[in-house]
Design a protein around this motif. Sequence first.
Motif, mmCIF file in Angstrom:
data_model
loop_
_atom_site.group_PDB
_atom_site.id
_atom_site.type_symbol
_atom_site.label_atom_id
_atom_site.label_comp_id
_atom_site.label_asym_id
_atom_site.label_seq_id
_atom_site.Cartn_x
_atom_site.Cartn_y
_atom_site.Cartn_z
ATOM 1 N N SER B 336 0.859 -1.182 0.000
ATOM 2 C CA SER B 336 0.000 0.000 0.000
ATOM 3 C C SER B 336 0.892 1.227 0.000
ATOM 4 C CB SER B 336 -0.910 -0.013 1.229
ATOM 5 O OG SER B 336 -0.154 0.340 2.355
ATOM 6 N N LYS B 337 0.230 2.342 0.073
ATOM 7 C CA LYS B 337 1.003 3.579 0.057
ATOM 8 C C LYS B 337 1.906 3.684 1.268
ATOM 9 C CE LYS B 337 -2.525 3.768 -1.549
ATOM 10 N NZ LYS B 337 -3.940 3.679 -1.351
ATOM 11 N N ASN B 338 1.474 3.042 2.335
ATOM 12 C CA ASN B 338 2.236 3.155 3.557
ATOM 13 C C ASN B 338 3.443 2.235 3.597
ATOM 14 O OD1 ASN B 338 0.410 4.967 4.305
ATOM 15 N ND2 ASN B 338 -0.544 3.741 5.928
ATOM 16 N N THR B 339 3.507 1.364 2.640
ATOM 17 C CA THR B 339 4.599 0.401 2.668
ATOM 18 C C THR B 339 5.937 1.107 2.505
ATOM 19 O OG1 THR B 339 3.080 -1.085 1.576
ATOM 20 C CG2 THR B 339 5.374 -1.765 1.695
ATOM 21 N N SER B 340 6.853 0.788 3.402
ATOM 22 C CA SER B 340 8.167 1.402 3.307
ATOM 23 C C SER B 340 9.046 0.612 2.348
ATOM 24 C CB SER B 340 8.844 1.447 4.662
ATOM 25 O OG SER B 340 7.912 1.523 5.694
ATOM 26 N N TYR B 341 9.012 -0.696 2.526
ATOM 27 C CA TYR B 341 9.867 -1.531 1.689
ATOM 28 C C TYR B 341 9.098 -2.752 1.226
ATOM 29 C CZ TYR B 341 13.730 1.165 3.693
ATOM 30 O OH TYR B 341 14.553 2.159 4.086
ATOM 31 N N LEU B 342 9.542 -3.264 0.152
ATOM 32 C CA LEU B 342 9.021 -4.552 -0.290
ATOM 33 C C LEU B 342 10.179 -5.530 -0.249
ATOM 34 C CD1 LEU B 342 6.586 -6.059 -1.563
ATOM 35 C CD2 LEU B 342 7.633 -5.574 -3.766
ATOM 36 N N LEU B 343 10.087 -6.484 0.617
ATOM 37 C CA LEU B 343 11.142 -7.494 0.719
ATOM 38 C C LEU B 343 10.782 -8.614 -0.245
ATOM 39 C CD1 LEU B 343 13.551 -8.913 1.923
ATOM 40 C CD2 LEU B 343 12.204 -9.488 3.915
ATOM 41 N N ALA B 344 11.466 -8.630 -1.360
ATOM 42 C CA ALA B 344 11.048 -9.544 -2.421
ATOM 43 C C ALA B 344 12.055 -10.667 -2.604
ATOM 44 C CB ALA B 344 10.897 -8.771 -3.729
ATOM 45 N N GLY B 345 11.580 -11.840 -2.671
ATOM 46 C CA GLY B 345 12.431 -12.994 -2.968
ATOM 47 C C GLY B 345 12.113 -13.497 -4.367
ATOM 48 N N ASP B 346 12.458 -14.736 -4.635
ATOM 49 C CA ASP B 346 12.129 -15.331 -5.920
ATOM 50 C C ASP B 346 10.623 -15.512 -6.031
ATOM 51 O OD1 ASP B 346 14.747 -15.405 -6.181
ATOM 52 O OD2 ASP B 346 14.997 -17.588 -6.055
ATOM 53 N N ASP B 347 10.152 -15.504 -7.244
ATOM 54 C CA ASP B 347 8.736 -15.710 -7.527
ATOM 55 C C ASP B 347 7.863 -14.747 -6.731
ATOM 56 O OD1 ASP B 347 9.576 -17.805 -9.047
ATOM 57 O OD2 ASP B 347 9.366 -19.244 -7.396
ATOM 58 N N ALA B 348 8.303 -13.548 -6.636
ATOM 59 C CA ALA B 348 7.491 -12.591 -5.898
ATOM 60 C C ALA B 348 6.182 -12.391 -6.623
ATOM 61 C CB ALA B 348 8.230 -11.263 -5.784
ATOM 62 N N GLY B 349 5.146 -12.082 -5.869
ATOM 63 C CA GLY B 349 3.830 -11.900 -6.468
ATOM 64 C C GLY B 349 3.862 -10.768 -7.476
ATOM 65 N N ALA B 356 4.084 -2.095 -6.136
ATOM 66 C CA ALA B 356 5.211 -1.442 -5.490
ATOM 67 C C ALA B 356 5.853 -0.459 -6.456
ATOM 68 C CB ALA B 356 6.228 -2.479 -5.046
ATOM 69 N N LYS B 357 5.912 -0.880 -7.694
ATOM 70 C CA LYS B 357 6.499 0.010 -8.703
ATOM 71 C C LYS B 357 5.649 1.261 -8.833
ATOM 72 C CE LYS B 357 8.832 -2.443 -11.769
ATOM 73 N NZ LYS B 357 8.856 -3.408 -12.885
ATOM 74 N N ASP B 358 4.350 1.047 -8.887
ATOM 75 C CA ASP B 358 3.437 2.175 -9.012
ATOM 76 C C ASP B 358 3.615 3.161 -7.878
ATOM 77 O OD1 ASP B 358 2.514 1.048 -11.229
ATOM 78 O OD2 ASP B 358 0.629 0.280 -10.377
ATOM 79 N N LEU B 359 3.756 2.610 -6.708
ATOM 80 C CA LEU B 359 3.775 3.464 -5.536
ATOM 81 C C LEU B 359 5.187 3.886 -5.138
ATOM 82 C CD1 LEU B 359 1.136 1.524 -3.463
ATOM 83 C CD2 LEU B 359 0.813 3.729 -4.554
ATOM 84 N N ASN B 360 6.147 3.512 -5.985
ATOM 85 C CA ASN B 360 7.540 3.850 -5.700
ATOM 86 C C ASN B 360 8.031 3.272 -4.371
ATOM 87 O OD1 ASN B 360 8.038 5.238 -8.044
ATOM 88 N ND2 ASN B 360 7.145 7.135 -7.198
ATOM 89 N N VAL B 361 7.593 2.118 -4.100
ATOM 90 C CA VAL B 361 8.077 1.479 -2.870
ATOM 91 C C VAL B 361 9.424 0.842 -3.161
ATOM 92 C CG1 VAL B 361 7.649 -0.307 -1.172
ATOM 93 C CG2 VAL B 361 5.757 1.042 -2.080
ATOM 94 N N PRO B 362 10.445 1.172 -2.415
ATOM 95 C CA PRO B 362 11.756 0.567 -2.672
ATOM 96 C C PRO B 362 11.751 -0.924 -2.348
ATOM 97 C CG PRO B 362 11.798 1.880 -0.671
ATOM 98 C CD PRO B 362 10.468 2.120 -1.306
#
Lengths: 355, 1045
Positions: B336-349, B356-362
Amino acid sequence: MSLWVDKYRPNTLAKLDFHLEQGERLQKMVTKGNFPHLLIYGPPGAGKKTRVSALLRELYGPGVEKLRMEHQNFTTPSNKKIEVMTVASNYHIEVNPNDAGIYDRIVIQEMIKNIAQAQQLDIGGQREFKVVILTEVDKLTKDAQHALRRTMEKYMTTCRLILCANSTSKIIAPLQSRCLAIRVPAPSQDDIIKVLQMVSKKEGITLPADFAIRLAERSERNLRRALLMLEACKVQQYPFSVKQEIVEPDWEVYLRETGQKMVSEQSPKALLEVRGRIYELLSHCIAPEMIIKKLLKEILKNCDGQLKAEVTSMAAYYEHRLCLGSKVIFHIEAFVAKFMAIYKRFLEDSFANMM
Amino acid sequence: MAPTTLLIVESLETLFGHHASQKSQNCCSQGRHSKFFHVDRPEIVEITGFRLGRAYHETCVLKENKSGRCTKEGAVVSASKLKTNAKTPETPLQPVDIGSVFGNKPIQRSKEIPEKRKRTVIEDHSDEDFEATLQQLDEAPVTKKSKVVEKSTSKKGKTDSPTKKEKMKSPAKEEKSKPALHLKMRKHLQKSQPGWNEEKDKRIKSQLKELDSNSNKTSSTPKSNKKMKAETTIVKETPKKKSSKDDDDDDPDVIDSPAFDALEKRKEKAENYRKFLASRRDGGAKNPGSKPVPEGAPGCLTGLTIVVTGVLESLHREEAEGLVKKYGGKAPKAVSKNTSYLLAGDDAGPSKLSKAKDLNVPMLSEDDFLKLIATRPAGQGLSSPAAKKAPTTPRSAHKAAASRKAEPEPPSKPITVSSPPKKKSPEPKKIDLKPQQSSSTAAPIRKAEPISVKMEVAEGNDQAQLPWVDKYKPTSLKQVIGMHGDRSIAKKLVYWLKSWYDNRGKKLAKPSPWSTNDDGAFFKAALLSGPPGIGKTTTAHLAAKELGYDLVEMNASDTRSKRLLHEHVMELLSSQSLSSYAHGSAQIEGGRKRVLVMDEVDGMAGNEDRGGIQELIAMIKTSKIPVVCICNDRQHPKIRSLSNYCYDLKFTKPKIEQVRGAMMSICFKEGLSLKPEALDEIIMGANQDVRQVLHHLSMLASGKKSLSTESAKLEASKSKKDLKLGPWDVVKKVFSAEEHKGMSIHDKTGLFFQDYSFGPLFVQENYPCVVPQAAKGNAIKTLDLLGRTAHCMSQTDLIEKVIRSQNAWSLLPVEAVFASVVPGQLMEGFISSQIVFPSWLGKNSRTNKMDRLLQELQTHMRLKISGSKRAVNLDYLPYVLNSIVGPLKRSGADGVSEAIRAMESYDLMREDLDSLLEVAQWPHKPDIMAGIEGKVKAAFTRAYNKEAHMTPYAAGQVKKGRSKDTADDLEALDGDEDGLAGEEDDEEQSQDPSLDAMIKVKKESKKTASSSSSSGATAAASRKKTGAPAATRGRGRGGRKKAAE
C-alpha cells in the motif's frame, strides 16, 4: 478281565469285608425304611462308593445295577453351554457337579430340582423316593452348596441325597446338619491284609504274609492302591519273593525325588529346578495338598526335632494359603524357598557345631 | 451484502446511543439509504423499534416527516429524541403515509424469485469488492480514535432499550443475517416499486457499495449532519450524493456498469493470485537457516512497514514477517502507500511488484533486509517513511482527516471473537484487514489461507493466543518434521493418493507383505500408524490439501458404529462437496476428488462403535474414494484385520536432530533462548513427541525466557512423558538397584500398575535370577531373601484372589506393594540371567488339558471303577495302562487281544489310550510305549479298529469329517466286510505299490481278525449307535496307513 480291585468289589452290604458294624447299621436303616440324606465321607480308597452302591442295591434290588450314562446339557445365564455326564439307573442318578467347574450351581439348581420335583407315580413295590448321589461334594463351590440347602429340605419326600466327600471341612454346616454323616475310615492295616489274602486266594495265588504287610504299609491304608499294587506285583513277578520291589506310581517317585532335591541343594538354581518339577507335578493334576504333604514327608527325614516342628508348621501355613489363593505354585514355591533358607542355616549351624 | 450489514450494525449502534449522533448523520448523509429505509419501513416497523426509529430518523432528514417533530436544522440529532422514537414506535409510524412515499401501485414480487437467487450469487462475490473498498478507506491508526468516539458517544448513549441492547451485543449475528436482510430489503423494494425491476440489480449493487463506503468512512465522524454530508461530497465524487439530496428520484445507471466491470476484473485477478498462492502454499525458504540472522537493536524497524513476498533464500516468509514484527515494524500482506519496503524474494507476487512500482516502494533483497536489521538504530520513529510517503500520496489529506475520525474498531473486534465458527473464514479476514494499511488491489490476497490469517491475528496482537502446536502447525508437507526426503512416508502417501483414481482402473496383484518398495497401488486404503505427536493426521491433511482433494474426516469424536458409518459413507459417495462453492471459486468442475480420513481407528471400540472396523473394511472394499486410516497401535488385533486391506505406512519417531532443528527455529521466533543440549533433553524427555515438545516449550516460554541445560534436564525428567513399559522392562526396573535410586515408593507401585495382571507373574518367574545386593554374596542371606520374596508373592496371590473373587479392586495398591515394592526392595540388585516369560501361563493351560483328559477317562471308566478323577489319576492310571501295554510288551503281537480285552473291560477307546499315555508320561522316564515294536503297535491298532466296541457312553462325538465313509461301513456291516477290505487294500496298493509286501501281511492278519470277529462285530453294531462304526472305520484306515509307514 478288569483289575482285581474292581473284580472283587463287594456288591452288597453283607459282603463287606471291614467296617462290618457300620454295614449292619446301614442295612438296618434300609429295612426300617427310615432313610435320611446321607453324607458319606472318608479318605480315598476306604470304600465309600462301594458302600453307596451296596446300599442302593439294598434299597432297590439288583435293578439298580443296570446303569446308563447320559449327557445332560445346561446353559448358564451367560449362555455358556455345559455338558455333564450322569450315571443313572431307574432308581437313582449319580452326578459329579464338579464337572461343570464353577458353574456347578447351575447343575445343582436345574438338574436336582427337576429330578426332585418329579413324583413317583407307582408307589407300590417301589420306594417312594429316588436317590441322587453327588460325588466330590467337598469340591463344590459355596454357591452350589447353598443352592443345595433348600432343595434338600423341600423335596425330602421324593428325593434323597447321598453326598460323597473326602472331608467334611469344606462342606458348609447347614448341609452337614441336614445329613446323616457317615464316616468311612480308611481300613486298618489288618483289614487290608485280610482283603489282600482273600483276593489272592480267589485268584489262586499265594501271598506271603510279610509281603502282604509290606504292601499294606506301602498302600497307606488305601485298599484300592493295595489291591492295584498286588496285581501289579503279580504281573511283575510271581511267585512273590519277600524282597520283591513294589511298583510305585511314577508321580510318587517323582515327588520323592523333588523332596530329595530340596534337601540336597539349597540355592536359587535349585529353587528354579524344584519349581520346574512342581510345575510338572501340577500339570499332571497331582493335588497341591498332596504335593506339599509328600514333600514334607520327604524333607522331615532329614530334619532334627526342632526343625521338624518349624518346617511342619510352615508347610501347614502354606498349604492353608494355597487353598485360599488361586495360583498354587506361588505358595508351594514360597514353602520351598523358606525351607531352603531355614535348612541352609540349619546345615551351617550344625556344621559349625561339629567343627 | 456486507455493506448492508455494516450499515445495520451501525444503525443499531445508533439507537443504542454509542455513536448515536454520528450514525444519524451518517444515515442522513446518504440519501440512498434513506430511500431504502423508506421502502422498508412498513415491515421493519414490526420487527424492531430500532428500525422504526431509524426509518423515522431518515424521514426526518429527508424532510418527509409529516409529524414534523424531528427537525433537521440541529447539528446533532438529540439523543433524547431518538430515544422517544425508539421507545414509542407507533407514534412516528402513523403519520407516514406509505402511499405518499411509494405511490399506490400494486405490489408484484413473486415473478422475480429466480432472478433474485442469481443475484445473490453475484452479491456473494461483492464481498471481496467490499473488502477492497473498505481497505481503500481504511486508515491506519484507528485504535486511538475509536476511544475518542466511545467517549463522545457514551455521553449521549442513554437510549438503550433492553431489547436493543441484546441486539447490540450480538451484532455478529446481525452481520450473519445480512444476506437475508439484504434480500428482504430488496423484496420490499420490489414490492413497493415494481418499475424498478429491470435495473434494480445493478443499482442496488452500486448503491450498496457506495453505502458501505460511505458509512464506513463517515460513520465515525462525530460531526453534524450537514458537515458530514459536505464531507462525503468532497471525498467521493459519486453522483449519488446528489441523489441523496434529491430524494428517491435518482438514476444510478451512470456509474454502475463500469464499476461492475472493474469489479469483475479485480475479482478475476484476485482469483488468479489466490490460485498462485495456493500452488505455492507456503512461504518456505529455499535454504532455511543458511544465513545468520543478525541481532538488531530492539525496535529498530519501528514505523517501517515491510511487505514480504516470494521465496526468500534463508528465511521463511513467516519468519521474515516475524522479524519485522519483532523489531517493531509492520508486516502486512499487501503493498500500500504506507509500505516502506518490499522485501522480495524469488517468484514474488507480480501484483505486489507492480503495485510497489506504481507506488515507488523501494525493494529489498533478503541480504538488504538483514543488513537493515543489523544497522538501523533502535527505536527510529515513524517519521522517515511517513514523511516520504506524505507528498507522494494524493489522498493524504483525506487520510489525515480520516485518521482523525474514529473507527468503530474496538467494538467490532469482540464481535468477531464471539461469532459462531460457521462464518469464521470471512471474519478473521475482516479483523486483520483493519490493523493494516494497504491498498485495495491486494486485498483479496488475504484470503489465501486460514492458518496464515490466524497467525497474523495472533502476532498482530503481539501475544500468542493460539497454542504453539496450532500456531506452528505445518502448512506444507515439507514442513512436517522428517518428511523432507523423497522416500518419506508423506511422499509415498501423496503418490499413492495421486495415483489412486488411476489405479482403480487397473488390475493389480496384491503385493507380497515383505516387498519394500511397494507403492500401494493395489490397496484402496492406506494405514498410517505410529506413536502420537509425530504428525500422522497433519500429514494426511496436508497430503490431501496438496493434491487439492477434499477431505472428509471421521475421528474418535464421531460415533463410528457399523450403521452410522454405512450411512455416512453412502452419503459421501453419492454427494458432492460444497467446499468448492463455499470458497467462491467460479470453477465447479464436476466435483473435486475426495479422500476419507478415518482418524484414530484404533479407538473404534466399545458399544458406540460396534462393528465399525468390519464396516470400514467392507467400505474399503467397495470404496470409490481413497480412504486413509490412522492409528497408533498397529499391532492391535482389530487393526490387524484392517491392515490386510491397507497400504501400510509406518511412521517412525523423528530423530532428535530433526526435531531439534524445527524447535530451535520456533524458540527463536518466540524469543525463547534455549541451548541445543537443553532442547535435546526436552525432546528426549518427551520421547520425540513433537507435539509434546511444543507444549513443553510453550510452557517454558510463559515462564522464564532462557533455560540452562541442567534445569532443562530437570524439567525434562519432571515432565517426562509417562512411557508405557513392557513387562520385561517392568521386571528389570523392579529389581534393578540402579533404577531404584531416586524412585519413590509411588514410582515402584507405578511399575506394578503398568500391567497388573502380568506384572506379578513376571516378578514371580524371575526373582530367583536376581542377585541381591543386600546379601553380599552370602548364600544363606540370599536364600533368606528369596524366601521372604517368595512369601511376598504368596501374599500377592492371596490378595489377587480376593480382588478377583470379591471385586475388591481397591486392594490393588496393596497388591502393588507386595508384588513390586517389597520384592524389589528385598532383592534389589541385578538380574543375572535373561528375563523369562512367565511359565505359569503355559503350565496352567497344560494342567487344564490334563484335567480334561482325566475327566474324560474317568467318565469312560465310570461304570467299572468307583474312584473319582483324582483316584483315577493317582491310583488307577499306571495300573490300567500297564494292563493294556503290558501284554503287548511281554508277548508282542500275541498280546494284542489281551490288551484289547483290557481296554474293553474299562470301556476305553483308542483315544483314551493316547490320553492315558500322555497323562502317565513323566519326564526323565522312558517312553511307556518304547519297548513295543511298531509292528505290534500297528497290529494292535488294526485289531482294535477291526472290532466294534461297545461303550456305555455315546461315542458319537469322536471326530468329524468321517461321514463319507458311513455308507461303506454300513455295507460292510451287512457282512461284506472282507470284500470291502480287499477293495480298500487294492486302492492303497495302486496308490503305493512299493509297499506290497506289508500290505499283504496286513491283509492276511486283517482277514483273519475280521472273520473271527465279524459275527461279533455285526452283533455289536446292531446295538450300537451308527456313529461308532464310522469312527472306527476311519481310524482303521489311518491305522493301516501308519503301519505302511
